[in-house]
Design an enzyme around this catalytic site. Sequence first.
Site, PDB file in Angstrom:
ATOM      1  N   HIS A 134      -1.526  -7.104   6.765  1.00 38.19           N
ATOM      2  CA  HIS A 134      -0.262  -5.981   6.170  1.00 38.19           C
ATOM      3  C   HIS A 134      -0.102  -6.882   5.120  1.00 38.19           C
ATOM      4  O   HIS A 134       1.393  -8.251   5.163  1.00 38.19           O
ATOM      5  CB  HIS A 134       0.607  -6.530   7.793  1.00 38.19           C
ATOM      6  CG  HIS A 134       1.535  -5.493   7.320  1.00 38.19           C
ATOM      7  ND1 HIS A 134       2.017  -4.177   8.420  1.00 38.19           N
ATOM      8  CD2 HIS A 134       2.665  -5.165   6.725  1.00 38.19           C
ATOM      9  CE1 HIS A 134       2.931  -3.928   7.987  1.00 38.19           C
ATOM     10  NE2 HIS A 134       3.528  -3.914   7.135  1.00 38.19           N
ATOM     11  N   ASN A 178      -2.847  -2.670   6.330  1.00 39.93           N
ATOM     12  CA  ASN A 178      -1.564  -1.609   6.188  1.00 39.93           C
ATOM     13  C   ASN A 178      -2.057  -0.937   4.052  1.00 39.93           C
ATOM     14  O   ASN A 178      -1.450  -2.441   4.383  1.00 39.93           O
ATOM     15  CB  ASN A 178      -0.819  -2.503   6.138  1.00 39.93           C
ATOM     16  CG  ASN A 178       0.884  -1.923   6.153  1.00 39.93           C
ATOM     17  OD1 ASN A 178       0.665  -0.621   7.492  1.00 39.93           O
ATOM     18  ND2 ASN A 178       1.986  -1.914   5.128  1.00 39.93           N
ATOM     19  N   GLU A 179      -1.960   0.214   4.413  1.00 33.60           N
ATOM     20  CA  GLU A 179      -0.686   0.831   3.409  1.00 33.60           C
ATOM     21  C   GLU A 179      -1.510  -0.182   2.252  1.00 33.60           C
ATOM     22  O   GLU A 179      -1.154  -1.059   1.617  1.00 33.60           O
ATOM     23  CB  GLU A 179       0.398   0.532   3.272  1.00 33.60           C
ATOM     24  CG  GLU A 179       1.154   0.818   4.347  1.00 33.60           C
ATOM     25  CD  GLU A 179       2.925   0.697   3.513  1.00 33.60           C
ATOM     26  OE1 GLU A 179       2.895   0.297   3.054  1.00 33.60           O
ATOM     27  OE2 GLU A 179       3.692   1.971   5.215  1.00 33.60           O
TER      28      GLU A 179
HETATM   29  C1  BGC Z   1       5.743  -0.631   4.932  1.00 34.06           C
HETATM   30  C2  BGC Z   1       6.586  -1.863   6.142  1.00 34.06           C
HETATM   31  C3  BGC Z   1       8.012  -2.083   5.364  1.00 34.06           C
HETATM   32  C4  BGC Z   1       8.095  -0.624   5.941  1.00 34.06           C
HETATM   33  C5  BGC Z   1      10.161  -0.321   5.158  1.00 34.06           C
HETATM   34  C6  BGC Z   1       6.160   0.396   5.172  1.00 34.06           C
HETATM   35  O1  BGC Z   1       5.452   0.266   3.560  1.00 34.06           O
HETATM   36  O2  BGC Z   1       4.156  -1.483   5.555  1.00 34.06           O
HETATM   37  O3  BGC Z   1       6.044  -3.507   5.844  1.00 34.06           O
HETATM   38  O4  BGC Z   1       8.761  -2.693   6.081  1.00 34.06           O
HETATM   39  O5  BGC Z   1       7.354   0.440   4.891  1.00 34.06           O
HETATM   40  O6  BGC Z   1       9.974  -0.300   3.715  1.00 34.06           O
END
Ligand code: BGC
Length: 469
Positions: A134, A178-179
């Site tokens: 992440h 994650n992303e």
């Molecule tokens: C991310 C988080 C982030 C959240 C709020 C997501 O893109 O995975 O880590 O805190 O957005 O901005």
Amino acid sequence: MALKTRSQGTGSSDPYDSKFLKGVAISVWQNSCDDQLSNWSRYAYSRWPFTHFGLVGTTKGKYKIGNSCNFWERYREDIQLAHDVGSNTFRFSFEWGRIEPTHGVIDPAAIKRYHEMLDAMEELGIEPNATLHHFTHPIWFEDKGGFEKEENIEFFVEYSRIIFREFGKRIKLWATFNEPTCYTFLAYIGAMAPPGYIGNMITAGRVLHHMLKAHTAAYHAMKAMEGGSGAQIGLVHHHITFKSRGDNILNYPVKWVCGWMEYWWGWDVVDHWMLTGEFVWKVPVVGTWIKEKDPDGKPPCDWWGINYYSRVVLNWLFQTTGFQGEVMTDMYYPIYPEGMYNAIKRSSKYGIPMYITETGIADSKDDRRSVMIESYYKAVLQALADGYDVRGFYYWTLVDNFEWAVGYTMRFGLYRWEADGSADRVLREGSKALVKLFKTLPDNLEKLKAVAIQSSKKGWSDLGLSGYA
Ligand code: BGC
């Protein structure tokens, strides 16, 4: 109507088939911060925005980065708080830096801590949903070039094996990344995350390509291990769009920028890769920079993680805004529930189960949280009623935490927490809308679908979901 059309996964023996998972999502680094072992710890302690403005919460500023809300120590309490709001699942991340602080050296204390977290979940009947990466990784990995180098993919795969060997028996739902697109944009184009490049589109494309390859390699490595066939391994993607508010000649520059921003945030790129196995990366002026097709075709993926918050709307002066009537959040985007439905609809083409792995709102005044929760939940229920295969909903996030480049300024938490000690885990009024939905709607997927179908015909007011969108 979206039905399962094909599966890129291996199918399942699935306890989740009959259960709608509802819970909260956190990342262990954002909720524990100061490990001194990861790319982000080093970055947060060395970069000027962090070390000179109290605004972002720092060593020299008003607040120190410190341990954030200290999940690492207070995990038991926090998992209990997640249970209290009605969660039957908990999404969290493994911190590679804590697990493998030096290349090849595993810290038994970190492994033990994760077992203790899983014990706490098990005791409360909470299903874990674990993400391997992440945004953070060890300093040694970053110093070797991180995902900029294809040969480094093997380090990630080895780390995935270590984690799976240790925890594979205890966790069914896994996400490799994650992303990845958000990571590459922030780290290589937007200079908002380590290693902190600005406008390095070429490296951004290479890094994204390598992360997607690493997903495929880690997927196969974990599946080949003992217990691997029972694991459900997915990928979590950030679903965001960019729009110009106006359409006349004054808006042309902003339209051009929005087009590229949307491209760099990678939805089209990842979508094409998921559907074909081909990775294509384009750069302004130069054109196509990378084009490579995996000879094995479509990537393996058992489920799709939808992180959805909103869309970005810019006026001709490049100011963030919403369309008429839309309510802004504390971030640079409005409340936009239709986008949730659209993300589900578009992702349904992969033919695999979908989980809303993150959605939430930064709302320090707590005067928009309940509206966001109800309207986004309604969009998910509408999608269920329309036949889309959504299996769960995770609210971001449990307790206020460190919001990357903007430090402690954004309040996403169901529970309020202040870095200066003035509040510690106080349930916000607006959060009660989620508690109500979690506690009153059925856990069983088929029953929930029946409720959604009925409400979509009769109207949503019985569920208290009237108003907005
Ligand atoms: C991310 C988080 C982030 C959240 C709020 C997501 O893109 O995975 O880590 O805190 O957005 O901005």
